[in-house]
Design an enzyme around this catalytic site. Sequence first.
Site, mmCIF file in Angstrom:
data_model
loop_
_atom_site.group_PDB
_atom_site.id
_atom_site.type_symbol
_atom_site.label_atom_id
_atom_site.label_comp_id
_atom_site.label_asym_id
_atom_site.label_seq_id
_atom_site.Cartn_x
_atom_site.Cartn_y
_atom_site.Cartn_z
ATOM 1 N N LYS A 64 0.845 -1.181 0.000
ATOM 2 C CA LYS A 64 0.000 0.000 0.000
ATOM 3 C C LYS A 64 0.885 1.238 0.000
ATOM 4 C CE LYS A 64 -4.072 1.964 2.314
ATOM 5 N NZ LYS A 64 -5.031 1.844 3.428
ATOM 6 N N GLU A 92 -18.924 -5.384 11.376
ATOM 7 C CA GLU A 92 -19.838 -4.582 12.189
ATOM 8 C C GLU A 92 -20.845 -5.439 12.942
ATOM 9 O OE1 GLU A 92 -18.333 -2.039 8.817
ATOM 10 O OE2 GLU A 92 -19.248 -4.028 8.963
ATOM 11 N N ARG A 150 -25.173 -1.807 8.703
ATOM 12 C CA ARG A 150 -24.858 -3.197 8.397
ATOM 13 C C ARG A 150 -25.140 -4.120 9.580
ATOM 14 N NH1 ARG A 150 -19.282 -3.379 5.082
ATOM 15 N NH2 ARG A 150 -20.546 -4.482 3.567
#
Length: 643
Positions: A286, A375, A403
């Site tokens: 990344k 979540e 969610r």
Amino acid sequence: MQIPAGELLKNINNPDDLKKLKPEQLHLVCDELRQYIIDVVSIHGGHFAASLGVVELSVALHYVYNTPFDQLVWDVGHQAYGHKILTGRRDEFITNRKYKGLSGFPKRSESEYDTFGVGHSSTSISAALGMAIAAKIKGENRKSVAVIGDGSMTAGMAFEAMNHAGITDADMLIVLNDNCMSIDPNVGALREYLTDITTSPAYNKFKDELWDLLGKLPGKKISRGVAHKIGEGLKSTLNSNSNLFEALNIRYFGPIDGHNITKLVDTLNDLKKIPGPKILHIVTVKGKGYELAEKDQTKWHAPGLFDKVTGEIKKKVFNTPQPPKYQDVFGHTIVELAEQNPLIMGITPAMPSGSSLKFMMDKMPARALDVGICEQHAVTLSAGLATQGMRVFCNIYSSFMQRSYDQVVHDIAIQKLPVVLCLDRAGLVGEDGPTHHGAYDIAYFRCIPNMIISAPMNEQELRNLMFTAQSDNNKYPFVIRYPRGEGVMPEWQTPMQTVEIGKGRKINDGEKVAILSIGHPGNFVQSAIASLKQKGIHPAHYDMRFVKPLDTVLLTEVLEKFDKIITIEDGTVVGGFGSAVLEFANENGYKPTVKIMGIPDQFIEHGTLKELQAECHYDTNAIIEAVEILVGDTSKNRVELFG
């Protein structure tokens, strides 16, 4: 100001232009694309490190596949900047995340190359599988590709999709972009499992054997027979710790270097010929190509504007102390509370930096947990802890809380467990746009029994609500919602006090019009009142603090005195705080003229907070206008939903 593109990139207006290049030119395109992203984001802002890490993959996918006929689905979308630039949006890219400009995420209405709108994680495999099944039913020879990061792979939805894909013959490829990061470093057993794969000597041996089977030896060509041999022989060549994807009946290939464009193109061309569901595991960095981003990937996920040469991140310089971000007030306050109360715990689904729970994780790692992009699990884990007497602060962005709605109902509310749900980024969030606006939490929580719903007007109120929620006197699920960005109190570390649950406060007495606010927009009301005072107009202002339970005593006082009322909230006007006030008025026989101001019944696009608040007509100017209209208005019994 338009940013110049490189010699090759400036002539790539769509993937067909990319395909005209020779394979040996692709590494030059990657260099130019990476530099273009650095140039634009450094000046105009946006997400940064994620897209740098998939430059080679973006080029390879559009070089090999026949997009947009072949369906390419990006997960989350932080990593899709290169994709956007290669698909006809290069010159528009300077408008990325700006008001009326390009979305920061793939969006179906923006381009035919954006096959699926994304913003929240872990949806790509399900979407690509649906596309692959549809192609088979319709007899279309199109490929479906899902690009998912290893952070997104931790979510249950990704495993649900793979579990289904494994029992189909859908022609789809999952590209697992493994960089050990989402926004913060990844957590959990999957991270360790993928690390084992990438460092396993047995896997290196397996990989060499696999490339031989795919026709990498001189004179060999892939055939259906070889593909079948691969399918039958994979399990015997995998080591004992590397069978997760194969166990789901998804053929596994890799890991390979995700920054080797030649290897990527060759591998994707080979995998196009292998039918059925398969996964390609690529290892990337990344922030690749920008040294500072490679070294501190969390900081450079979305750094804001910066000097691309020195790496200095540009920040506004103020002559006076500035108020902190609400998230930092939460982060420091939970540490204060946890130092006093040993039963307090903090839970976050993969957002320790964004929620500022990182402060508690640094000081009390055993009591502050990052559970990954999960979540649903975060909420039910909090419920389990609460059954044992723990006082849990579960911090989830408002839009991400959507969610885990069933878990709130089924696992917390029905059992009346006093979990504290801290909803960060409530209201409009700015440049992230409609997938991230926290518009609906008041409405979707207000209809659930046993819930307490609150919103602080400032930092002191946030601290007081947190103090109240963790006390032994609170026996119910307790929602505290607060917005993205700064508050209003530079001197915010005030002593904490208990707030009477369901009790609002009168801030200003007044005449003719009463303004009822919930949360941070109460500060807009105060600014409006200061301006209206210069015009001889004096509305009253009540900060209600709680949407549920409503302060019925205070509301009765308002309705007895005023027949013109404005409600203001940074949530949807449908079913929200204003609706609660109207319901109370109707049930008790009051018939005031009411104007409900907040987020209208439509999806709001991206822009700065000020631009969007003005568009939604609940900023300071809009409040001034609404009061002036009401003061001069003689009609009765009207209800208006502003926006």
